[in-house]
Design an enzyme around this catalytic site. Structure first.
Site, PDB file in Angstrom:
ATOM      1  N   CYS A  49       0.821  -1.211   0.000  1.00  0.00           N
ATOM      2  CA  CYS A  49       0.000   0.000   0.000  1.00  0.00           C
ATOM      3  C   CYS A  49       0.859   1.267   0.000  1.00  0.00           C
ATOM      4  CB  CYS A  49      -0.899  -0.019   1.234  1.00  0.00           C
ATOM      5  SG  CYS A  49      -1.799   1.517   1.517  1.00  0.00           S
ATOM      6  N   TYR A 180      -5.369   6.287  -9.009  1.00  0.00           N
ATOM      7  CA  TYR A 180      -6.550   5.522  -8.627  1.00  0.00           C
ATOM      8  C   TYR A 180      -7.785   6.011  -9.378  1.00  0.00           C
ATOM      9  CZ  TYR A 180      -4.124   3.084  -4.867  1.00  0.00           C
ATOM     10  OH  TYR A 180      -3.280   2.266  -4.158  1.00  0.00           O
TER      11      TYR A 180
END
Length: 339
Positions: A49, A180
């Protein structure tokens, strides 16, 4: 007629990152009820992440390993959240839990939101303290100073904070979150907008970094950490998986040299696990990659090639020093390292 054909751009859904639900701060004076205290808290992170990677880098640069213990999750989540399947018995050895969601439940029963990393957990109670990825690293730099190592760099120098915040805001909006927005876009115009904003910002950053070694001032700051965590993942996942494919990062001479400079700086590359990164993105995002096939590339040998950024000057750690060796038990496995 398909209902999507009737939507206007303003009505179409796009990827939105929710703010932290648990935003308590751990501070020197304990004003939120959570005082800085050696050994009391545990940082839970995934090396896959980018938001958690910020905390991994900051903790390492500041030498907070003895004061703030670390739990690394499996890069593959399931419906029960981040798992501790890398540990014996599939449980975190300090918290005694199998899933990070258990720490969320200990804080708020029936919490309806997502379970995210980084997360800081109070070891005595087993309850989550904060999942505020934006604030965690700033507080490590400014509130945990009494527990930082001798020679720790100032990652958020007061005289540069306004500029750091300004640069970091653009990086967050168009780069960190921009990839994203492109990758999870459900409509062409949403993707187009995210794509154009991403590469416009990368072009701007490339120009900025063509004459200076770091983003703000002449030392590594919070701004560099925040940009690095997206750039280091760019060619491995964002270029193909998220369709951010105008060019690879390795095709931009300035940004490629900049990110290699940071990667080769102690505290950055030694926290990066390309195996975790690729397996997480390509196997968890089944709506984007339904086959779950993880690509073998790209070639990782380029990360260790000379970058020559030192010719621009700068002092990586300012008046401080580089962190020491990676602690036992925290070394990235060979499968995830650049060679």
């Amino acid at each position: 007629m398909n209902t999507a054909d009737q939507e206007t751009p303003s009505e179409r859904k796009e990827f939105r990152r929710s703010g932290p639900h648990f935003a308590d701060r751990i501070t020197a004076d304990g004003r939120d009820g959570w005082p800085v205290e050696a050994g009391r808290y545990r940082l839970v992170a995934s090396r896959a992440c980018p938001w958690a990677s910020r905390a991994l880098i900051s903790r390492r640069l500041l030498g907070l390993e003895p004061a703030l213990s670390l739990a690394i999750t499996d890069p593959i989540q399931d419906e029960r959240s981040w798992r501790f399947t890398l540990d014996p018995g599939d449980r975190d050895p300090v918290l005694g839990i199998a899933f990070l969601s258990e720490a969320y439940d200990a804080r708020e029963t029936g919490y309806p939101g997502g379970v995210s990393v980084p997360a800081v957990v109070d070891v005595p109670s087993g309850a989550l303290v904060t999942n505020d990825f934006h604030r965690i690293t700033l507080d490590l730099a400014t509130e945990w100073t009494a527990l930082q190592r001798e020679g720790a760099p100032d990652l958020y120098p007061e005289e540069h904070r306004d500029e750091i915040d300004d640069v970091a805001e653009g990086v967050y909006r168009d780069v960190n979150n921009g990839v994203y927005r492109a990758g999870f876009a459900e409509h062409q115009d949403t993707y187009d907008d995210a794509y154009r904003r991403l590469f416009a910002r990368l072009d701007e950053l490339s120009e900025r970094l063509s004459t200076r070694r770091y983003l703000v001032g002449d030392t590594i700051t919070e701004a560099d950490i925040r940009l690095f965590t997206t750039l280091v993942r760019f060619d491995a996942v964002y270029h193909g998986h998220f369709k951010c494919n105008r060019n690879k990062l390795s095709e931009d001479p300035v940004l490629w040299a900049y990110v290699r400079d940071l990667f080769q700086t102690p505290g950055f590359g030694d926290t990066v696990d390309f195996d975790h990164i690729k397996r997480h993105y390509y196997r968890v995002h089944t709506n984007i990659n339904p086959t779950g096939i993880v690509p073998l590339g790209p070639d990782l040998s380029g990360w260790l090639t000379p970058h020559h950024r030192e010719e621009l000057g700068g002092r990586p750690f300012g008046d401080g020093t580089a962190p020491g060796p990676v602690p036992d038990g925290e070394v990235v496995p060979e499968a995830g390292r650049a060679v």
